[in-house]
Design a protein around this motif. Sequence first.
Motif, short mmCIF file in Angstrom:
data_model
loop_
_atom_site.label_atom_id
_atom_site.label_comp_id
_atom_site.label_asym_id
_atom_site.label_seq_id
_atom_site.Cartn_x
_atom_site.Cartn_y
_atom_site.Cartn_z
N PRO A 155 8.92 3.99 -0.97
CA PRO A 155 10.10 3.22 -1.36
C PRO A 155 11.42 3.95 -1.16
O PRO A 155 12.47 3.33 -1.19
CB PRO A 155 9.85 2.94 -2.85
CG PRO A 155 8.83 3.94 -3.28
CD PRO A 155 8.02 4.27 -2.08
N VAL A 156 11.36 5.26 -0.93
CA VAL A 156 12.60 6.00 -0.67
C VAL A 156 13.21 5.59 0.67
O VAL A 156 14.42 5.51 0.83
CB VAL A 156 12.36 7.52 -0.70
CG1 VAL A 156 13.64 8.29 -0.40
CG2 VAL A 156 11.79 7.95 -2.04
N ILE A 157 12.35 5.32 1.64
CA ILE A 157 12.87 5.04 2.99
C ILE A 157 12.41 3.70 3.56
O ILE A 157 12.91 3.28 4.60
CB ILE A 157 12.48 6.17 3.99
CG1 ILE A 157 10.98 6.46 3.95
CG2 ILE A 157 13.28 7.43 3.73
CD1 ILE A 157 10.51 7.42 5.04
N GLU A 158 11.47 3.02 2.89
CA GLU A 158 10.90 1.82 3.50
C GLU A 158 10.95 0.60 2.59
O GLU A 158 10.86 0.72 1.36
CB GLU A 158 9.43 2.09 3.90
CG GLU A 158 9.29 3.11 5.01
CD GLU A 158 7.85 3.57 5.23
OE1 GLU A 158 7.51 3.87 6.37
OE2 GLU A 158 7.08 3.65 4.25
N ILE A 199 -1.90 -7.77 -6.39
CA ILE A 199 -2.69 -6.64 -5.89
C ILE A 199 -2.02 -6.03 -4.65
O ILE A 199 -1.88 -4.80 -4.54
CB ILE A 199 -4.13 -7.10 -5.55
CG1 ILE A 199 -4.87 -7.47 -6.84
CG2 ILE A 199 -4.89 -6.00 -4.81
CD1 ILE A 199 -6.20 -8.17 -6.61
N VAL A 200 -1.58 -6.90 -3.75
CA VAL A 200 -0.96 -6.41 -2.52
C VAL A 200 0.32 -5.62 -2.85
O VAL A 200 0.59 -4.57 -2.26
CB VAL A 200 -0.66 -7.57 -1.54
CG1 VAL A 200 0.09 -7.06 -0.32
CG2 VAL A 200 -1.95 -8.24 -1.12
N GLN A 201 1.09 -6.13 -3.81
CA GLN A 201 2.31 -5.42 -4.20
C GLN A 201 1.98 -4.01 -4.70
O GLN A 201 2.65 -3.03 -4.37
CB GLN A 201 3.05 -6.22 -5.29
CG GLN A 201 4.43 -5.67 -5.63
CD GLN A 201 5.37 -5.69 -4.43
OE1 GLN A 201 5.59 -6.73 -3.82
NE2 GLN A 201 5.92 -4.53 -4.05
N LEU A 202 0.91 -3.92 -5.50
CA LEU A 202 0.48 -2.63 -6.04
C LEU A 202 0.06 -1.67 -4.92
O LEU A 202 0.41 -0.48 -4.92
CB LEU A 202 -0.71 -2.88 -6.99
CG LEU A 202 -0.88 -1.95 -8.16
CD1 LEU A 202 0.38 -1.94 -9.03
CD2 LEU A 202 -2.08 -2.39 -9.00
N VAL A 203 -0.69 -2.23 -3.94
CA VAL A 203 -1.14 -1.42 -2.80
C VAL A 203 0.07 -0.91 -2.01
O VAL A 203 0.12 0.24 -1.58
CB VAL A 203 -2.08 -2.24 -1.90
CG1 VAL A 203 -2.38 -1.50 -0.60
CG2 VAL A 203 -3.39 -2.54 -2.63
N CYS A 204 1.08 -1.79 -1.87
CA CYS A 204 2.30 -1.38 -1.17
C CYS A 204 2.99 -0.24 -1.92
O CYS A 204 3.37 0.77 -1.32
CB CYS A 204 3.28 -2.55 -1.06
SG CYS A 204 2.77 -3.75 0.14
N ASP A 205 3.15 -0.41 -3.24
CA ASP A 205 3.87 0.58 -4.03
C ASP A 205 3.15 1.92 -4.04
O ASP A 205 3.77 2.97 -4.01
CB ASP A 205 4.03 0.09 -5.48
CG ASP A 205 4.91 -1.14 -5.57
OD1 ASP A 205 5.61 -1.43 -4.58
OD2 ASP A 205 4.89 -1.81 -6.61
N ARG A 206 1.81 1.87 -4.09
CA ARG A 206 1.06 3.11 -4.25
C ARG A 206 0.74 3.79 -2.93
O ARG A 206 0.59 5.00 -2.89
CB ARG A 206 -0.24 2.86 -5.03
CG ARG A 206 0.05 2.44 -6.47
CD ARG A 206 -1.04 2.88 -7.41
NE ARG A 206 -1.30 4.31 -7.35
CZ ARG A 206 -2.48 4.85 -7.66
NH1 ARG A 206 -3.49 4.09 -8.02
NH2 ARG A 206 -2.66 6.15 -7.60
N LEU A 207 0.61 3.04 -1.85
CA LEU A 207 0.14 3.67 -0.62
C LEU A 207 0.89 3.25 0.65
O LEU A 207 1.33 4.11 1.41
CB LEU A 207 -1.36 3.39 -0.44
CG LEU A 207 -2.00 3.95 0.85
CD1 LEU A 207 -1.94 5.46 0.87
CD2 LEU A 207 -3.44 3.49 0.98
N LEU A 208 1.04 1.95 0.86
CA LEU A 208 1.44 1.50 2.19
C LEU A 208 2.87 1.85 2.56
O LEU A 208 3.18 2.03 3.73
CB LEU A 208 1.21 -0.01 2.33
CG LEU A 208 -0.25 -0.46 2.21
CD1 LEU A 208 -0.35 -1.95 2.44
CD2 LEU A 208 -1.14 0.29 3.19
N ALA A 209 3.76 1.95 1.55
CA ALA A 209 5.16 2.22 1.88
C ALA A 209 5.72 3.31 0.98
O ALA A 209 5.24 3.52 -0.14
CB ALA A 209 5.99 0.94 1.71
#
Lengths: 221, 87
Positions: free
Chosen positions: B71-74, B59-69
């Motif tokens: 991926p182009v720069i972080e 779940i946390v990975q999904l939250v990261c991918d969709r909102l928290l980071a």
Amino acid sequence: MQISVGVVVFPGSNCEYDVCEALELVGAIPRLVWHNESNLGDVRGLVIPGGFAHGDYLRPGAIAKFSRVMEAVIKFAKDGRPVLGICNGFQILTEAGLLPGALQKNAGLRFICRPELVSISTRDCVITSELAVGSMLSLPINHFEGNYTCDKATLDELLQDDRVVMRYEHNPNGSIDSIAAIANQSKNVVGMMPHPERACDDLLGSTHGLPIFRSLLEAAK
Amino acid sequence: MKFKVLVEVDLKAAIADPAGATIERALPALGFENISQVRVGKAIRFSLDAANSEEARQIVQLVCDRLLANPVIEDTSIVVEPVQASD
């Protein structure tokens, strides 16, 4: 027939009325579209104006991309209708995946607010059909996170497909290849960091922004 | 199960970090001469209910991918810890 062009407003947008005035100056009928609307109505083109949508919390555009209106904006873009994101609007379009790359903090870590010279790199997109390649415009920039970046493969693709729309003459923010504006693959979605709406009246020092809105209106017809 | 989550979001190594560079430049003036490679990131903490730690991590990975980071720069690093009843 007058063409209606939507201007998307998020909590924290602050350039929407300047964009409306610029659109009126070129003969379009501007219509403000609130971020939780899901129906774009009869608009034939869209502008996502500058500002600080949702306070720029987390990252500029990170929260705005989940607004209800964005589903309609993405569909509108995929249908080939013209969409222009200005400044924060550009950031929102990259976060929403409609444009590649990202906008990071300016090299030098300064908020920059001043006119910059940009040159037109292509006529093949919805905001430059009324301009000549190589022509120079003086347009204000007003941003902290305007440093365009992308990986090498994306940059190669942008160059190869003639999708760099504008370049700074004196790169003010560290953008890769001095990029100030880019287009998507089908050239109907454009993001630009400079503010053409603030250069539409002699009183403001320049009318160089007008051909950009004229081109957009032409594409919306 | 309840989990305590820490997500660290950092700029990718190839992305310039002007905030980190500014801090690094300021340090010698305070007498700290031996500090280098300063990078500034974000730490995001939250609680999460999930069936087990594997599901929590997904779940946390999904939250990261969709909102928290972005991926182009972080890049992100994730720490998921079960909360003990005594906590």
